[in-house]
Motif scaffolding. Sequence first.
Motif, short mmCIF file in Angstrom:
data_model
loop_
_atom_site.label_atom_id
_atom_site.label_comp_id
_atom_site.label_asym_id
_atom_site.label_seq_id
_atom_site.Cartn_x
_atom_site.Cartn_y
_atom_site.Cartn_z
N THR A 41 0.82 -1.36 0.13
CA THR A 41 0.05 0.03 -0.07
C THR A 41 0.94 1.36 0.02
N ALA A 44 2.47 1.68 -3.49
CA ALA A 44 1.34 2.26 -4.35
C ALA A 44 1.03 3.68 -4.29
N HIS A 64 -8.45 3.13 2.67
CA HIS A 64 -8.95 2.80 1.33
C HIS A 64 -7.76 2.20 0.55
N HIS A 67 -7.25 -1.31 1.08
CA HIS A 67 -8.42 -2.13 0.56
C HIS A 67 -7.99 -2.16 -1.06
N LEU A 68 -7.83 -1.28 -1.68
CA LEU A 68 -7.74 -1.28 -3.03
C LEU A 68 -6.51 -2.46 -3.64
N VAL A 69 -5.41 -2.21 -2.99
CA VAL A 69 -4.47 -3.08 -2.94
C VAL A 69 -4.79 -4.73 -2.68
N TRP A 70 -5.41 -4.87 -1.65
CA TRP A 70 -5.74 -6.19 -1.13
C TRP A 70 -6.90 -6.98 -1.79
N ALA A 71 -7.64 -6.04 -2.23
CA ALA A 71 -8.80 -6.58 -3.33
C ALA A 71 -8.18 -6.81 -4.71
N SER A 72 -7.52 -6.13 -5.01
CA SER A 72 -6.81 -6.43 -6.44
C SER A 72 -5.91 -7.68 -6.46
N ALA A 73 -5.51 -7.99 -5.08
CA ALA A 73 -4.61 -9.33 -5.04
C ALA A 73 -5.70 -10.56 -4.94
N GLY A 74 -6.84 -10.26 -4.86
CA GLY A 74 -7.86 -11.42 -4.58
C GLY A 74 -8.11 -11.54 -3.28
N GLN A 121 -15.84 1.01 -0.59
CA GLN A 121 -16.46 1.61 -1.76
C GLN A 121 -17.87 1.01 -1.94
#
Length: 269
Positions: A41, A44, A64, A67-74, A121
Amino acid sequence: MPSDDTPDLALLIGANLPYLRRYARALTGSQGTGDRFAAATLEAILEDASIFDSVHNEKVALFHAFHLVWASAGAPLGEPDTRLSAKAQDHMAHLTPNTREALLLHAIEGFTHEEIGAIMQIEGSEAAELIEIAQREMADAVSGRVMIIEDEAIIAMDISAIVSEMGHTITGVARTRTEAVALAARDKPDLILADIQLADNSSGIDAVNDILKQFDDLPVIFITAFPERLLTGKRHEPAFLITKPYHEDQVRSAVSQAMFFSSTETLVA
């Protein structure tokens, strides 16, 4: 973002990093995995800090970005490094999707429903619904025996009442390190709620670590007016740390999660 803003941004991120590490650890079930995503994060943000322009609350922006980084990794979970971590991962698989994130953000990190919506989001109303689902699923799952380490009688009574109303049994209340160790040896609890500063100036951290030498599989929740003593940003952050003055729902949520996941750990003093 202009370069002359970078020092201020670094200070803001640094101040909130221990809280992000705590959340990432509780979310992924592993401090190592949580720290890797926290580091990703930060990388990024260094590449593109524009998220701090669109979200005015710096802590919300940081979470936030995570979460973008974590979610993008699945949205991966960590590899369990202890028996308790493995148990936590197994329990986590049965929860309604997104409820754990919402509950951790609200009850442990203190974000409002609207802030959680900005982080995840989603709408604030959806965040509130996710929190209610998580609380219900966890509270209905297990009950157990809870030991309280607290030197203030009124606070000890209040915590005891909250925990008892949840269906758990109170094994006793200890006011000092010595009392705590003796109580745990006499009646092993399933969960410990501990203050840090005790009646005889002894340490609740020391008391907990003494107890964990006897029983290394007990989850712990710290309830303290001195969170900075634990959230150092240098070592593993405790998954559940409630700051005084606390709210009843914070205690209920932390106890439900700790009993459900058996995944909290304490620090080595």
